[in-house]
Design a protein around this motif. Structure first.
Motif, PDB file in Angstrom:
ATOM      1  N   ARG A 260       0.821  -1.198   0.000  1.00  0.00           N
ATOM      2  CA  ARG A 260       0.000   0.000   0.000  1.00  0.00           C
ATOM      3  C   ARG A 260       0.866   1.263   0.000  1.00  0.00           C
ATOM      4  NH1 ARG A 260      -3.686  -1.348   4.194  1.00  0.00           N
ATOM      5  NH2 ARG A 260      -5.179  -2.430   2.891  1.00  0.00           N
TER       6      ARG A 260
ATOM      7  N   ASN B  32       3.066   2.355   2.120  1.00  0.00           N
ATOM      8  CA  ASN B  32       3.132   3.069   3.395  1.00  0.00           C
ATOM      9  C   ASN B  32       4.552   3.332   3.882  1.00  0.00           C
ATOM     10  OD1 ASN B  32       0.422   3.457   3.741  1.00  0.00           O
ATOM     11  ND2 ASN B  32       0.118   1.505   4.780  1.00  0.00           N
TER      12      ASN B  32
ATOM     13  N   PRO C  60     -10.699 -14.317  13.205  1.00  0.00           N
ATOM     14  CA  PRO C  60     -11.387 -13.040  12.991  1.00  0.00           C
ATOM     15  C   PRO C  60     -10.997 -11.985  14.025  1.00  0.00           C
ATOM     16  CG  PRO C  60     -12.923 -14.883  13.062  1.00  0.00           C
ATOM     17  CD  PRO C  60     -11.609 -15.399  13.538  1.00  0.00           C
TER      18      PRO C  60
ATOM     19  N   HIS D 250      -6.806  -7.692   8.567  1.00  0.00           N
ATOM     20  CA  HIS D 250      -8.065  -7.714   7.833  1.00  0.00           C
ATOM     21  C   HIS D 250      -7.749  -8.067   6.387  1.00  0.00           C
ATOM     22  CE1 HIS D 250      -6.846  -3.864   6.229  1.00  0.00           C
ATOM     23  NE2 HIS D 250      -6.546  -3.516   7.463  1.00  0.00           N
ATOM     24  N   ALA D 251      -8.779  -8.565   5.706  1.00  0.00           N
ATOM     25  CA  ALA D 251      -8.564  -8.986   4.328  1.00  0.00           C
ATOM     26  C   ALA D 251      -8.131  -7.796   3.481  1.00  0.00           C
ATOM     27  CB  ALA D 251      -9.841  -9.584   3.775  1.00  0.00           C
TER      28      ALA D 251
ATOM     29  N   LYS E 130      -7.046  -6.273  -0.527  1.00  0.00           N
ATOM     30  CA  LYS E 130      -7.276  -6.484  -1.947  1.00  0.00           C
ATOM     31  C   LYS E 130      -5.941  -6.882  -2.575  1.00  0.00           C
ATOM     32  CE  LYS E 130      -9.284  -3.782  -5.640  1.00  0.00           C
ATOM     33  NZ  LYS E 130      -9.689  -2.411  -5.983  1.00  0.00           N
TER      34      LYS E 130
ATOM     35  N   PRO F 129      -0.652   2.479  -4.074  1.00  0.00           N
ATOM     36  CA  PRO F 129      -1.681   2.306  -3.043  1.00  0.00           C
ATOM     37  C   PRO F 129      -3.056   1.955  -3.609  1.00  0.00           C
ATOM     38  CG  PRO F 129      -0.534   4.410  -2.782  1.00  0.00           C
ATOM     39  CD  PRO F 129      -0.128   3.855  -4.106  1.00  0.00           C
ATOM     40  N   THR F 130      -3.363   2.425  -4.807  1.00  0.00           N
ATOM     41  CA  THR F 130      -4.689   2.151  -5.356  1.00  0.00           C
ATOM     42  C   THR F 130      -4.678   0.948  -6.287  1.00  0.00           C
ATOM     43  OG1 THR F 130      -4.403   3.517  -7.315  1.00  0.00           O
ATOM     44  CG2 THR F 130      -5.189   4.632  -5.335  1.00  0.00           C
TER      45      THR F 130
ATOM     46  N   TYR G 258      -8.368   4.175  -9.887  1.00  0.00           N
ATOM     47  CA  TYR G 258      -7.903   5.396 -10.548  1.00  0.00           C
ATOM     48  C   TYR G 258      -6.706   5.946  -9.794  1.00  0.00           C
ATOM     49  CZ  TYR G 258     -10.861   7.417  -6.865  1.00  0.00           C
ATOM     50  OH  TYR G 258     -11.448   7.731  -5.671  1.00  0.00           O
TER      51      TYR G 258
ATOM     52  N   ASN H 274      -4.666   8.248  -7.573  1.00  0.00           N
ATOM     53  CA  ASN H 274      -4.960   9.164  -6.465  1.00  0.00           C
ATOM     54  C   ASN H 274      -4.330  10.537  -6.728  1.00  0.00           C
ATOM     55  OD1 ASN H 274      -4.359  10.539  -3.824  1.00  0.00           O
ATOM     56  ND2 ASN H 274      -5.584   8.853  -3.058  1.00  0.00           N
ATOM     57  N   TYR H 275      -5.179  11.571  -6.613  1.00  0.00           N
ATOM     58  CA  TYR H 275      -4.768  12.943  -6.939  1.00  0.00           C
ATOM     59  C   TYR H 275      -3.538  13.379  -6.140  1.00  0.00           C
ATOM     60  CZ  TYR H 275      -5.781  17.901  -8.035  1.00  0.00           C
ATOM     61  OH  TYR H 275      -5.740  19.193  -8.481  1.00  0.00           O
ATOM     62  N   GLU H 276      -3.465  12.996  -4.887  1.00  0.00           N
ATOM     63  CA  GLU H 276      -2.403  13.474  -4.002  1.00  0.00           C
ATOM     64  C   GLU H 276      -1.160  12.587  -4.036  1.00  0.00           C
ATOM     65  OE1 GLU H 276      -2.999  16.203  -2.120  1.00  0.00           O
ATOM     66  OE2 GLU H 276      -5.119  16.378  -2.671  1.00  0.00           O
ATOM     67  N   CYS H 277      -1.252  11.446  -4.671  1.00  0.00           N
ATOM     68  CA  CYS H 277      -0.194  10.433  -4.530  1.00  0.00           C
ATOM     69  C   CYS H 277       0.876  10.580  -5.605  1.00  0.00           C
ATOM     70  CB  CYS H 277      -0.833   9.045  -4.616  1.00  0.00           C
ATOM     71  SG  CYS H 277       0.337   7.694  -4.530  1.00  0.00           S
TER      72      CYS H 277
ATOM     73  N   HIS I  25     -16.163  11.951  -8.525  1.00  0.00           N
ATOM     74  CA  HIS I  25     -14.793  11.513  -8.288  1.00  0.00           C
ATOM     75  C   HIS I  25     -13.748  12.433  -8.909  1.00  0.00           C
ATOM     76  CE1 HIS I  25     -16.923   7.882  -7.133  1.00  0.00           C
ATOM     77  NE2 HIS I  25     -15.792   7.374  -6.647  1.00  0.00           N
TER      78      HIS I  25
ATOM     79  N   PRO J  80     -20.862   3.905 -13.789  1.00  0.00           N
ATOM     80  CA  PRO J  80     -21.548   2.624 -13.605  1.00  0.00           C
ATOM     81  C   PRO J  80     -21.928   1.942 -14.923  1.00  0.00           C
ATOM     82  CG  PRO J  80     -23.037   4.445 -13.115  1.00  0.00           C
ATOM     83  CD  PRO J  80     -21.713   5.059 -13.447  1.00  0.00           C
TER      84      PRO J  80
ATOM     85  N   TRP K 198     -12.920  10.799   1.104  1.00  0.00           N
ATOM     86  CA  TRP K 198     -11.912  11.386   0.225  1.00  0.00           C
ATOM     87  C   TRP K 198     -10.572  11.599   0.901  1.00  0.00           C
ATOM     88  CZ3 TRP K 198     -13.832  10.935  -4.405  1.00  0.00           C
ATOM     89  CH2 TRP K 198     -15.225  10.905  -4.535  1.00  0.00           C
TER      90      TRP K 198
ATOM     91  N   GLU L 174      -8.557   5.731  -1.898  1.00  0.00           N
ATOM     92  CA  GLU L 174      -7.921   4.615  -1.178  1.00  0.00           C
ATOM     93  C   GLU L 174      -8.080   4.820   0.336  1.00  0.00           C
ATOM     94  OE1 GLU L 174      -5.554   2.048   0.775  1.00  0.00           O
ATOM     95  OE2 GLU L 174      -4.768   4.088   0.680  1.00  0.00           O
TER      96      GLU L 174
ATOM     97  N   ARG M  10      -5.419   6.176   3.055  1.00  0.00           N
ATOM     98  CA  ARG M  10      -5.075   7.589   2.852  1.00  0.00           C
ATOM     99  C   ARG M  10      -6.208   8.486   3.331  1.00  0.00           C
ATOM    100  NH1 ARG M  10      -0.640   8.412  -0.935  1.00  0.00           N
ATOM    101  NH2 ARG M  10      -1.295  10.572  -0.910  1.00  0.00           N
TER     102      ARG M  10
ATOM    103  N   ASP N 229     -13.250  -4.204   3.045  1.00  0.00           N
ATOM    104  CA  ASP N 229     -13.118  -5.653   3.063  1.00  0.00           C
ATOM    105  C   ASP N 229     -14.493  -6.260   2.766  1.00  0.00           C
ATOM    106  OD1 ASP N 229     -12.864  -8.291   3.724  1.00  0.00           O
ATOM    107  OD2 ASP N 229     -12.017  -7.957   5.718  1.00  0.00           O
TER     108      ASP N 229
ATOM    109  N   LYS O   8     -26.828   3.444 -11.152  1.00  0.00           N
ATOM    110  CA  LYS O   8     -27.441   2.932 -12.375  1.00  0.00           C
ATOM    111  C   LYS O   8     -28.963   2.910 -12.283  1.00  0.00           C
ATOM    112  CE  LYS O   8     -24.549  -0.717 -13.338  1.00  0.00           C
ATOM    113  NZ  LYS O   8     -24.190  -2.018 -13.897  1.00  0.00           N
TER     114      LYS O   8
ATOM    115  N   ARG P 188     -16.412  16.049  -3.827  1.00  0.00           N
ATOM    116  CA  ARG P 188     -14.982  15.949  -3.597  1.00  0.00           C
ATOM    117  C   ARG P 188     -14.367  17.325  -3.379  1.00  0.00           C
ATOM    118  NH1 ARG P 188      -9.857  15.256  -4.834  1.00  0.00           N
ATOM    119  NH2 ARG P 188      -8.965  13.178  -4.846  1.00  0.00           N
TER     120      ARG P 188
END
Lengths: 518, 306
Positions: A28, A30, A165, A170-171, A173, A363-364, A390, A392-395, A445, A481, B82, B121, B124, B147, B210, B243
């Motif tokens: 991620r 970090n 658990p 935690h899980a 991605k 990270p994304t 997508y 990240n604007y700040e990253c 977004h 969507p 955000w 994300e 962040r 998750d 949608k 945003r």
């Protein structure tokens, strides 16, 4: 003291290797970027490439490696190179598994090793860094780490998170597995396991361009391993532990161009006949078996090459006209989108060796390995995939960690204006048009409001685009969507990245009513 | 079952339930003010800092003890959508979230957990919104909303467009649910308010976009009504929402609205923002589904200016 060299080498190698594992586990992003940079500073090929990219003349890690090699021989290959250490691990397993089948002296594959080196250098002129992409040990290791090790870590984490658990895990991605890059990484790992178990450090001494190059230098290094002929009993114990197969016990000679200074031979010698000592200022006595052909070939090519001054980084044409933004651009022909900082597709292709560190730390996870989108010479390079996420604007993580300068480190404000592509809206596919209901997912977004909701009909807001302030981060495309069969809004690539205009901002009237409005 | 066992079990059970009723009554008697009947439907407060305004407003509703009993599990759902700093007002004010968590802890909550299914994300968002730190400092816990295995399918029998949704297990399981949206402009839904904030407790938001966004927002509001809604109108994003582009989109309005009725709270917030209630379609749609009322003149409202 010299008896401990092996242990010191081992500890250093493990420290370097562990740092690499930590670096590629940072899924991620970090970990502070300067840690990544510090860990990767001494990686030879990335450092050289970075040196030739704009604003990166301080990338002097390769000079350190050159000096180190001139002083002490190929210690780089035994301690700093992650792929070297990985091979030692497999060799170790093999020796434990078949202890009786010891190691022995083998002739060097001179033609092969120098041909590969020359080919790699010549190919720079025609295919960019492709051959280094395929053969550089760090790049190979990086792809294995990003495509195999990191997903394996993720799965382990997710299994533990599911089984226990109550644990704080935690899980997470896990990065999408791409058939091409995973099979590439898996294939090279399998090949490496086979080569190292069957032929020890064959890759390092016959294929690896870095190994061959440093091997040439180590012929004139100040410190070398030497066998003392007066005390040597030719028992062959040293030969049986030499991973480079470079100790010829018959003529009591060590081929310093293949020796990676693992120092295994020192403690095993019961006569203390092998010592690491200063040779007469680089002018070592030429070994009988040495042939200068390869070296001459190498020197000739290098000179010609430098004369041509054709490191493809300079081939980036700054005046290349900006791709026309036409309405005709279709989703499938929009081109691969290089991450901000890649300057353009040419620059990325000319300086990325596809180590996938950017992909590992993104990270994304918008950064994904490409297959042939950039063409054959751009295989495995990172691209932005807005079906996954997508940008990240700040990253600015990818540019901060990139060891070759293929993705340059952008300033914060620069990143927010770097346009990697431009938005294209297909209003006839938009929910507001087709369903006559509110949506606004794209605009929601959009960090610059290049996609803005404006009154459409019946009080419904519909998106309106302004490509001049769009930076191509892909947030609109990811959030749309519509799946018919692709989003109603998407980003078309800029072959050469440009600066977008700043979003225009007028001051707001800030009148707050004195009374409660209800 | 043997007769003796049966008697033993039933006696035990009735004792236990008796004890429960007993503690409930005790809480009613000591945990909250005696004049509960006179409590307000909605409290609107303006002119102060987010945490001070919350303390004054919650006092009018009978303090946190009215909503959170000793040993209960609490879930607090701010907007953390955000990766933006607090001054951009894209997320709920961290000072307000911290104060709410602190009050829940003080009221004796067994656990106070905060999450959001973010757009950017999540790590962040949690970090840069300042909310993660505020919650931890106040003794609460932040968990990932990212998750999918933590989301459970629920059905919405009253829903018109949205019939089922995958909801985070914390919303399903927690004893107390506190909804803490930030008041802001929204390109798609016109306004982002209490009901819109609940989009952050479901997994698949694309479906909503949608299938008639406003109707889906109203439909989901029929699921579990938050025990308390606190709308943060301290810094208000007046345009380019949800945003925002820069701090220039933000006005320091210093408002806060508290109500157990999401529709009423949203209606009041729309007025504060400067729009008409009818401009935000999901408020009317939710009212039709009997989620609450937007007729502010029928409610008992406490208005406080600092």
């Amino acid at each position: 003291m010299q008896k401990h060299f092996k242990k010191i080498r081992l500890v250093l190698a493990l420290v370097f290797f562990a740092a690499f594992l930590v670096s590629f586990a940072d899924f991620r992003g970090n970990m502070p970027s300067r840690w990544h940079s510090a860990i990767l500073y001494l990686q030879f090929v990335p450092s050289v490439i970075k040196f030739f990219t704009p604003l990166a003349v301080l990338s002097l890690g390769f000079i350190v490696v050159l000096l180190l090699t001139l002083l002490a021989g190929r210690v780089y290959c035994s301690t700093i190179c992650p792929l070297g250490v990985l091979q030692d691990f497999f060799i170790h397993i093999r020796l434990k598994w078949m202890p009786k089948k010891g190691l022995r002296f083998k002739q060097a594959h001179r033609v092969l090793r120098y041909s590969v080196l020359v080919l790699a250098l010549i190919s720079l002129l025609f295919t960019g860094v492709l051959v280094f992409n395929l053969l550089d040990p760090y790049a190979l290791f990086g792809r294995m780490a990003a495509n195999l090790y990191q997903p394996a870590l993720g799965w382990t984490n997710n299994i533990i998170a599911k089984l226990i658990p109550a644990s704080t895990l935690h899980a997470v991605k896990i990065n999408t597995l791409h058939l091409a890059s995973v099979s590439f990484a898996g294939g090279s790992l399998a090949l490496l396991i086979y080569l190292s178990m069957a032929y020890e450090r064959l890759y390092c001494n016959s294929i690896c361009p870095v190994g061959t190059f440093l091997g040439l230098l180590s012929k004139i290094s100040l410190f070398k391993l030497k066998i003392n002929p007066s005390s040597c009993t030719q028992c062959g114990k040293c030969q049986s532990v030499c991973k480079s197969n470079c100790i010829n016990i018959k003529n009591m000679h060590i081929d310093e161009s293949r020796c990676v200074n693992c120092f295994n031979c020192i403690p095993i010698c019961s006569e203390n006949s092998i010592t690491y000592k200063k040779s007469a200022i680089g002018l070592a006595k030429k070994p009988v078996t040495s042939s200068d052909g390869g070296r001459r070939l190498f020197l000739a090519t290098t000179t010609a090459f430098l004369a041509a001054k054709a490191l493809p980084v300079f081939a980036v044409n700054e005046n290349k006209s900006e791709e026309e933004h036409e309405d005709k651009i279709c989703f499938f022909s929009r081109g691969p989108i290089a991450p901000p900082g890649a300057i353009g597709i040419d620059h990325l292709k000319s300086s990325c060796v596809a180590c996938h560190l950017c992909i590992a730390v993104c990270p994304t996870k918008v950064l994904q390995p490409s297959f042939l989108e950039y063409g054959f010479t751009g295989m495995n390079l990172p691209k932005m995939d807005f079906a996954v996420n997508y940008c990240n604007y700040e990253c600015r993580k990818c540019g901060e960690v990139c060891p070759t300068g293929a993705i340059v480190k952008l300033e914060k404000e620069q990143k927010k204006l770097t346009q990697v592509g431009k938005v294209v809206l297909r209003m006839n596919k938009c929910i507001v048009e087709t369903e006559a209901t509110a949506c606004g997912s794209c605009s929601e977004h959009c960090p610059t409001q290049a996609v803005k909701m404006v009154p459409y009909y019946n009080g419904l807001p519909a998106p309106e685009i302004d490509p001049s302030i769009c930076i191509g981060c892909g947030a609109c495309e990811y959030a749309c969507p519509v799946t018919d069969p692709h989003p109603a809004i998407f980003v078309a690539a800029n072959t050469l990245h440009v600066l977008a205009e700043k979003p225009k901002q007028e001051a707001l009237e800030t009148v707050v009513e004195e009374e409660f409005p209800f | 079952m043997k007769r003796r066992d049966f008697i033993r079990t039933s006696v035990g059970a009735s004792l236990a339930s008796g004890a429960l009723i007993g503690t409930g009554a005790l809480n009613e008697a000591f945990g909250s003010p005696a004049n509960l009947q006179n409590s307000y439907d909605l409290v609107a407060i303006k002119g102060g800092e987010p945490d001070t305004m919350f303390m004054m407003a919650i006092a009018e509703l009978g303090c946190m003890g009215r909503f959170v009993k000793k040993g209960q599990t609490v879930v607090v759902k701010p907007n953390i959508g955000w990766d933006a700093p607090p001054e951009r007002a894209a997320n709920t004010n961290p000072k307000l979230v911290g104060k709410i968590v602190e009050q829940c802890v003080k009221a004796g909550a067994k656990s106070v957990t905060v999450f959001d299914n973010t757009c950017d994300e999540w790590t962040r968002c949690y970090r840069n919104s300042g909310i993660e730190k505020a919650v931890k400092d106040a003794g609460g816990l932040v968990v990932s909303g990212n998750d999918q295995s933590k989301y459970r399918k629920i059905s919405l029998p009253k829903g018109k467009s949205l019939k089922t949704a995958e909801v985070h297990e914390l919303i399903i399981q927690s004893d107390v649910f506190i909804n803490v949206p930030v008041l802001k402009n929204h390109g798609g839904a016109t306004m982002s308010l209490a009901m819109k904030n609940l989009m952050g407790v479901v997994w698949d938001r694309g479906f909503w976009h949608k299938n008639d966004l406003h109707q889906c927002i109203a439909d989901f509001a029929t699921y579990r009504k938050p025990d308390l809604n606190v709308i943060d109108g301290y810094n208000v994003m007046k345009r380019n929402g949800p945003r925002g582009v820069s701090v220039q989109d933000v006005v320091n309005m210093k408002y806060q609205i508290l109500s157990a009725d999401m529709v009423a709270a949203d209606a009041a917030a729309v007025k504060v923002f400067g729009l008409e209630i009818s401009d935000v379609a999901h408020i009317g749609l939710a009212e039709q589904l009997m989620v609450g009322t937007s007729k502010l003149d029928t409610l008992s409202i406490k208005r406080i200016s600092i």
